[in-house]
Design a protein around this motif. Structure first.
Motif, PDB file in Angstrom:
ATOM      1  N   GLU A 273       0.821  -1.204   0.000  1.00 42.07           N
ATOM      2  CA  GLU A 273       0.000   0.000   0.000  1.00 42.07           C
ATOM      3  C   GLU A 273       0.861   1.263   0.000  1.00 42.07           C
ATOM      4  OE1 GLU A 273      -3.219   0.506  -0.333  1.00 42.07           O
ATOM      5  OE2 GLU A 273      -3.493  -1.624  -0.692  1.00 42.07           O
ATOM      6  N   VAL A 274       1.930   1.234   0.804  1.00 44.24           N
ATOM      7  CA  VAL A 274       2.814   2.400   0.851  1.00 44.24           C
ATOM      8  C   VAL A 274       3.511   2.602  -0.485  1.00 44.24           C
ATOM      9  CG1 VAL A 274       4.906   3.328   1.925  1.00 44.24           C
ATOM     10  CG2 VAL A 274       3.135   2.295   3.344  1.00 44.24           C
ATOM     11  N   TYR A 275       3.895   1.491  -1.147  1.00 47.93           N
ATOM     12  CA  TYR A 275       4.532   1.602  -2.460  1.00 47.93           C
ATOM     13  C   TYR A 275       3.587   2.244  -3.468  1.00 47.93           C
ATOM     14  CZ  TYR A 275       6.371   0.216  -7.010  1.00 47.93           C
ATOM     15  OH  TYR A 275       6.817   0.228  -8.302  1.00 47.93           O
ATOM     16  N   GLN A 276       2.348   1.783  -3.469  1.00 56.77           N
ATOM     17  CA  GLN A 276       1.371   2.373  -4.384  1.00 56.77           C
ATOM     18  C   GLN A 276       1.134   3.844  -4.062  1.00 56.77           C
ATOM     19  OE1 GLN A 276      -2.085  -0.121  -4.132  1.00 56.77           O
ATOM     20  NE2 GLN A 276      -1.159  -1.808  -5.281  1.00 56.77           N
ATOM     21  N   GLY A 277       1.064   4.120  -2.743  1.00 60.02           N
ATOM     22  CA  GLY A 277       0.856   5.512  -2.348  1.00 60.02           C
ATOM     23  C   GLY A 277       2.026   6.400  -2.720  1.00 60.02           C
ATOM     24  N   THR A 278       3.256   5.898  -2.532  1.00 58.72           N
ATOM     25  CA  THR A 278       4.431   6.706  -2.874  1.00 58.72           C
ATOM     26  C   THR A 278       4.557   6.874  -4.383  1.00 58.72           C
ATOM     27  OG1 THR A 278       5.740   4.668  -2.715  1.00 58.72           O
ATOM     28  CG2 THR A 278       5.761   6.133  -0.816  1.00 58.72           C
ATOM     29  N   ALA A 279       4.159   5.836  -5.155  1.00 59.80           N
ATOM     30  CA  ALA A 279       4.164   5.983  -6.614  1.00 59.80           C
ATOM     31  C   ALA A 279       3.177   7.066  -7.049  1.00 59.80           C
ATOM     32  CB  ALA A 279       3.806   4.651  -7.269  1.00 59.80           C
ATOM     33  N   TYR A 280       2.043   7.084  -6.379  1.00 61.65           N
ATOM     34  CA  TYR A 280       1.051   8.130  -6.669  1.00 61.65           C
ATOM     35  C   TYR A 280       1.597   9.511  -6.301  1.00 61.65           C
ATOM     36  CZ  TYR A 280      -3.094  11.027  -5.855  1.00 61.65           C
ATOM     37  OH  TYR A 280      -4.007  12.051  -5.841  1.00 61.65           O
ATOM     38  N   LEU A 281       2.254   9.576  -5.114  1.00 62.66           N
ATOM     39  CA  LEU A 281       2.804  10.860  -4.670  1.00 62.66           C
ATOM     40  C   LEU A 281       3.944  11.321  -5.580  1.00 62.66           C
ATOM     41  CD1 LEU A 281       2.866  10.393  -0.788  1.00 62.66           C
ATOM     42  CD2 LEU A 281       1.329  11.840  -2.118  1.00 62.66           C
ATOM     43  N   ALA A 282       4.710  10.348  -6.123  1.00 62.35           N
ATOM     44  CA  ALA A 282       5.806  10.726  -7.014  1.00 62.35           C
ATOM     45  C   ALA A 282       5.298  11.479  -8.240  1.00 62.35           C
ATOM     46  CB  ALA A 282       6.562   9.473  -7.452  1.00 62.35           C
ATOM     47  N   VAL A 283       4.065  11.152  -8.658  1.00 62.61           N
ATOM     48  CA  VAL A 283       3.473  11.860  -9.796  1.00 62.61           C
ATOM     49  C   VAL A 283       2.909  13.210  -9.366  1.00 62.61           C
ATOM     50  CG1 VAL A 283       1.679  11.735 -11.574  1.00 62.61           C
ATOM     51  CG2 VAL A 283       2.948   9.665 -10.931  1.00 62.61           C
ATOM     52  N   LYS A 284       2.355  13.235  -8.146  1.00 57.70           N
ATOM     53  CA  LYS A 284       1.653  14.433  -7.708  1.00 57.70           C
ATOM     54  C   LYS A 284       2.561  15.466  -7.038  1.00 57.70           C
ATOM     55  CE  LYS A 284      -2.588  13.302  -8.837  1.00 57.70           C
ATOM     56  NZ  LYS A 284      -3.405  14.118  -9.766  1.00 57.70           N
ATOM     57  N   ILE A 285       3.701  15.002  -6.463  1.00 55.12           N
ATOM     58  CA  ILE A 285       4.549  15.913  -5.676  1.00 55.12           C
ATOM     59  C   ILE A 285       5.031  17.123  -6.478  1.00 55.12           C
ATOM     60  CG2 ILE A 285       6.909  16.032  -4.761  1.00 55.12           C
ATOM     61  CD1 ILE A 285       6.308  13.596  -3.105  1.00 55.12           C
ATOM     62  N   PRO A 286       5.456  16.964  -7.741  1.00 56.56           N
ATOM     63  CA  PRO A 286       5.887  18.178  -8.475  1.00 56.56           C
ATOM     64  C   PRO A 286       4.817  19.271  -8.513  1.00 56.56           C
ATOM     65  CG  PRO A 286       6.579  16.221  -9.646  1.00 56.56           C
ATOM     66  CD  PRO A 286       5.703  15.748  -8.534  1.00 56.56           C
ATOM     67  N   SER A 287       3.557  18.864  -8.751  1.00 55.85           N
ATOM     68  CA  SER A 287       2.496  19.884  -8.761  1.00 55.85           C
ATOM     69  C   SER A 287       2.275  20.454  -7.364  1.00 55.85           C
ATOM     70  CB  SER A 287       1.195  19.278  -9.301  1.00 55.85           C
ATOM     71  OG  SER A 287       0.753  18.222  -8.477  1.00 55.85           O
ATOM     72  N   TYR A 288       2.406  19.585  -6.308  1.00 52.69           N
ATOM     73  CA  TYR A 288       2.271  20.080  -4.935  1.00 52.69           C
ATOM     74  C   TYR A 288       3.374  21.093  -4.626  1.00 52.69           C
ATOM     75  CZ  TYR A 288      -0.981  16.212  -4.038  1.00 52.69           C
ATOM     76  OH  TYR A 288      -2.047  15.358  -4.063  1.00 52.69           O
TER      77      TYR A 288
ATOM     78  N   ALA B 182      -4.876   5.424   5.829  1.00 52.38           N
ATOM     79  CA  ALA B 182      -5.439   4.867   7.063  1.00 52.38           C
ATOM     80  C   ALA B 182      -4.447   3.932   7.747  1.00 52.38           C
ATOM     81  CB  ALA B 182      -6.741   4.132   6.752  1.00 52.38           C
ATOM     82  N   LEU B 183      -3.713   3.120   6.962  1.00 50.74           N
ATOM     83  CA  LEU B 183      -2.720   2.209   7.544  1.00 50.74           C
ATOM     84  C   LEU B 183      -1.570   2.983   8.185  1.00 50.74           C
ATOM     85  CD1 LEU B 183      -2.548  -0.582   4.808  1.00 50.74           C
ATOM     86  CD2 LEU B 183      -3.534  -0.767   7.088  1.00 50.74           C
ATOM     87  N   ILE B 184      -1.083   4.016   7.494  1.00 51.66           N
ATOM     88  CA  ILE B 184       0.005   4.824   8.053  1.00 51.66           C
ATOM     89  C   ILE B 184      -0.460   5.545   9.316  1.00 51.66           C
ATOM     90  CG2 ILE B 184       1.548   6.770   7.617  1.00 51.66           C
ATOM     91  CD1 ILE B 184       1.535   5.980   4.669  1.00 51.66           C
ATOM     92  N   ALA B 185      -1.690   6.083   9.278  1.00 52.04           N
ATOM     93  CA  ALA B 185      -2.229   6.773  10.454  1.00 52.04           C
ATOM     94  C   ALA B 185      -2.389   5.808  11.624  1.00 52.04           C
ATOM     95  CB  ALA B 185      -3.577   7.415  10.106  1.00 52.04           C
ATOM     96  N   ALA B 186      -2.810   4.573  11.337  1.00 51.36           N
ATOM     97  CA  ALA B 186      -2.939   3.574  12.401  1.00 51.36           C
ATOM     98  C   ALA B 186      -1.583   3.231  13.002  1.00 51.36           C
ATOM     99  CB  ALA B 186      -3.601   2.314  11.847  1.00 51.36           C
ATOM    100  N   ALA B 187      -0.533   3.198  12.164  1.00 52.33           N
ATOM    101  CA  ALA B 187       0.814   2.895  12.668  1.00 52.33           C
ATOM    102  C   ALA B 187       1.323   4.016  13.574  1.00 52.33           C
ATOM    103  CB  ALA B 187       1.766   2.664  11.505  1.00 52.33           C
ATOM    104  N   VAL B 188       1.181   5.277  13.133  1.00 47.38           N
ATOM    105  CA  VAL B 188       1.693   6.393  13.935  1.00 47.38           C
ATOM    106  C   VAL B 188       0.807   6.660  15.142  1.00 47.38           C
ATOM    107  CG1 VAL B 188       2.763   7.483  11.941  1.00 47.38           C
ATOM    108  CG2 VAL B 188       0.465   8.161  12.596  1.00 47.38           C
ATOM    109  N   ASP B 189      -0.381   6.034  15.181  1.00 45.78           N
ATOM    110  CA  ASP B 189      -1.258   6.205  16.346  1.00 45.78           C
ATOM    111  C   ASP B 189      -0.649   5.605  17.596  1.00 45.78           C
ATOM    112  OD1 ASP B 189      -3.592   7.274  17.410  1.00 45.78           O
ATOM    113  OD2 ASP B 189      -4.642   5.354  17.297  1.00 45.78           O
ATOM    114  N   LEU B 190       0.378   4.749  17.423  1.00 45.46           N
ATOM    115  CA  LEU B 190       1.073   4.174  18.577  1.00 45.46           C
ATOM    116  C   LEU B 190       1.929   5.197  19.306  1.00 45.46           C
ATOM    117  CD1 LEU B 190       2.244   0.790  17.027  1.00 45.46           C
ATOM    118  CD2 LEU B 190       0.599   1.059  18.876  1.00 45.46           C
ATOM    119  N   ILE B 191       2.304   6.292  18.634  1.00 48.54           N
ATOM    120  CA  ILE B 191       3.176   7.296  19.245  1.00 48.54           C
ATOM    121  C   ILE B 191       2.373   8.078  20.284  1.00 48.54           C
ATOM    122  CG2 ILE B 191       4.639   9.305  18.835  1.00 48.54           C
ATOM    123  CD1 ILE B 191       5.005   8.325  15.978  1.00 48.54           C
TER     124      ILE B 191
END
Length: 368
Positions: free
Chosen positions: A86-101, A257-266
């Protein structure tokens, strides 16, 4: 009377000295004995499942242990692979969107600089030139000292961070060795747990044996309850976040949601690490509808966790959340950030000692 009080004081000092000695020994030997402690905890946790498989499926004890450990290992590996995918897919998506961001951010800060910072800078320069030479020199020296401090501090932080990289990499082989030891020791301990219990029963006196059994029984209940409570809270937060993001039609909602659930431990920070910068960014790019939606979602997550956490924790480990919060505060004062993770464990162990009657036995010894 005075002799009786003196004897009580002596017994109290003996107990206090013994506890302090145990604390010192534990703190100085923890880095050597923690694999054994983890082995004991894992063995106690998986033993009921091993007995169930051994009894119901008629498996030999070694095969039942192997099945349980492989099942748990495959379960965790599956979760890790799911998260990585999921993170790989998300980062691939962000790699396309980050320049515009980035372009959007640059445009925003450029407009903000031209409309706010530049006029203020011109006013400051105008005011600066209106001062006499001595005042200008003082201000320049002050600014030079501040920039020098910032530069030296930043350089030290960067140098220290780079210096720690070899140390972190050096830990990896040792961690693999420790993990191998824990897995093998857990297998052997679970396989011979009944024999270990019988040997301990022959060696330990009756009172100590009962107290030890009660202690480990309550520790097992408390640890499993605490882990179950944390997993339940994380699962509820992940479901709320996933549902909210799907309603808001945010892309890659499962990854977020998965990343948010992971950092929810902090502790304390939790999902705020993700949501607060996200809300600021959405507001900066004038996406007000999504800003409101993500803000409401973040508030729902916080409020639901604050409402559910006391009930779930208190019902799972039998300790009031105020006590856990207090121990976390003192743990942070004693051990820093690590105290936020150590304090709940100490609380669980303290509650187990109390439930096992060890505190009462010590008090009876002091009173004589």
């Amino acid at each position: 009377m005075q002799k009786f009080i003196l004897l009580q004081l002596i017994r109290f000092l003996i107990v206090l000295g013994a506890l302090f000695t145990v604390y010192l020994i534990f703190m100085h030997t923890f880095k050597f004995i923690y694999p054994i402690l983890i082995t004991c905890i894992l063995s106690l946790l998986i033993y009921p499942l091993v007995v169930f498989i051994e009894t119901k499926l008629k498996f030999p004890r070694p095969l039942a242990i192997t099945v349980v450990m492989l099942g748990l290992l495959l379960f965790f590996v599956g979760i890790v692979l799911l998260v990585i995918t999921e993170v790989y897919q998300g980062t691939a998506y962000l790699a396309v969107k980050i320049p515009s961001y980035i372009q959007t951010f640059v445009s925003f800060f450029e407009a903000f600089f031209n409309t706010n910072i530049l006029p203020l800078y011109e006013k400051i320069i105008s005011f600066f030139h209106s001062l006499d030479n001595e005042q200008q020199t003082t201000i320049q020296d002050y600014i030079s000292s501040i920039t020098g401090f910032i530069t030296s501090t930043g350089s030290d932080m960067l140098q220290n961070s780079l210096a720690k990289i070899p140390e972190i990499l050096a830990v990896v082989p040792g961690s693999l060795t420790t993990l191998t030891f824990i897995l093998l020791a857990t297998f052997m301990m679970t396989n011979d747990l009944e024999n270990i219990k019988r040997i301990a029963s022959r060696i330990l006196p009756g009172t100590v044996r009962r107290s030890t059994y009660d202690f480990f029984h309550h520790v097992k209940l408390a640890i499993t309850g605490y882990l179950r409570a944390q997993l339940l809270l994380i699962f509820i937060s992940a479901c709320i976040i996933l549902t909210g993001l799907m309603i808001l039609r945010v892309e890659h909602a499962l990854t977020i949601a998965l990343i948010a659930a992971a950092v929810d431990l902090i502790p304390y920070l939790g999902t705020g690490i993700i949501f607060i910068p996200w809300i600021i960014y959405l507001y900066a790019v004038s996406d007000y509808s999504l800003t409101i939606g993500i803000t409401v979602l973040y508030m729902v997550v916080i409020i639901s966790r604050q409402i559910l956490e006391p009930k779930i924790l208190s019902s799972s480990i039998g300790v009031h959340p105020l006590i856990v919060l207090t121990t976390m505060f003192f743990g942070m004062q004693l051990w820093g950030i690590a105290g936020l993770f150590v304090a709940p464990i100490v609380t669980v162990l303290g509650n187990a000692i109390y439930q096992a009657g060890i505190f009462q036995a010590l008090w009876n010894f002091i009173r004589g």
